[in-house]
Motif scaffolding. Structure first.
Motif: not given
Length: 146
Positions: A91, A103-107, A109-112, A131
């Motif tokens: 990020h 934000d960080h999309p991971c597969s 899932d979304l990390y905010r 997710g």
């Protein structure tokens, strides 16, 4: 001043050792965990900071050693480009206002993430992870070690 403490140069601010306390809540199951340890931001020869965190993570009554490494690279205007240890993008980080959302999309899932600087020696992150199989809140408080 307002609620947040502006940081003109994120790398200069983060450099050094910090005490870390993190709470982890699984909103779906109600399970809770906690991490305590230290984070060190150490200058890299190639520029930026190497972030190494280590400590003990307790989840459902079981304590385990835990660690992670990130790279904080210089960005424009006192910001940082945060990368995983293997160089993959994680990020951006801009604390010039004392607060940053990312934000960080991971597969699937979304990390905010929300980063807030409280003063010269205290800052906080709150990550909401959502997710198909995750609904977590990770809250981390950092206190500078003298």
């Amino acid at each position: 001043m307002g609620e947040f403490w502006p940081v003109p140069d994120v790398l200069a601010y983060l450099a050094g050792r910090w005490r870390v306390t993190r709470s982890v809540r699984d909103l779906a199951s109600g399970a809770e965990g906690a991490f305590t340890g230290t984070t060190e931001f150490r200058a890299q020869e190639t520029g930026g900071l190497l972030h190494h965190e280590s400590g003990i993570f307790v989840w459902q009554g079981v304590a385990r050693p835990a660690e992670r490494t990130l790279r904080f690279l210089p960005g424009p205007g006192g910001t940082a480009d945060v990368r995983f240890a293997d160089g993959r993008p994680f990020h951006d980080l801009d604390l010039t206002s004392g607060r940053h959302l990312t934000d960080h999309p991971c597969s699937a899932d979304l990390y905010r993430g929300e980063f807030t600087v409280l003063d010269a020696d205290h800052w906080r992150t709150v990550w909401h992870v959502r997710g198909p199989a995750k609904d977590l809140v990770l809250r981390t408080d950092y206190a500078r070690e003298g």
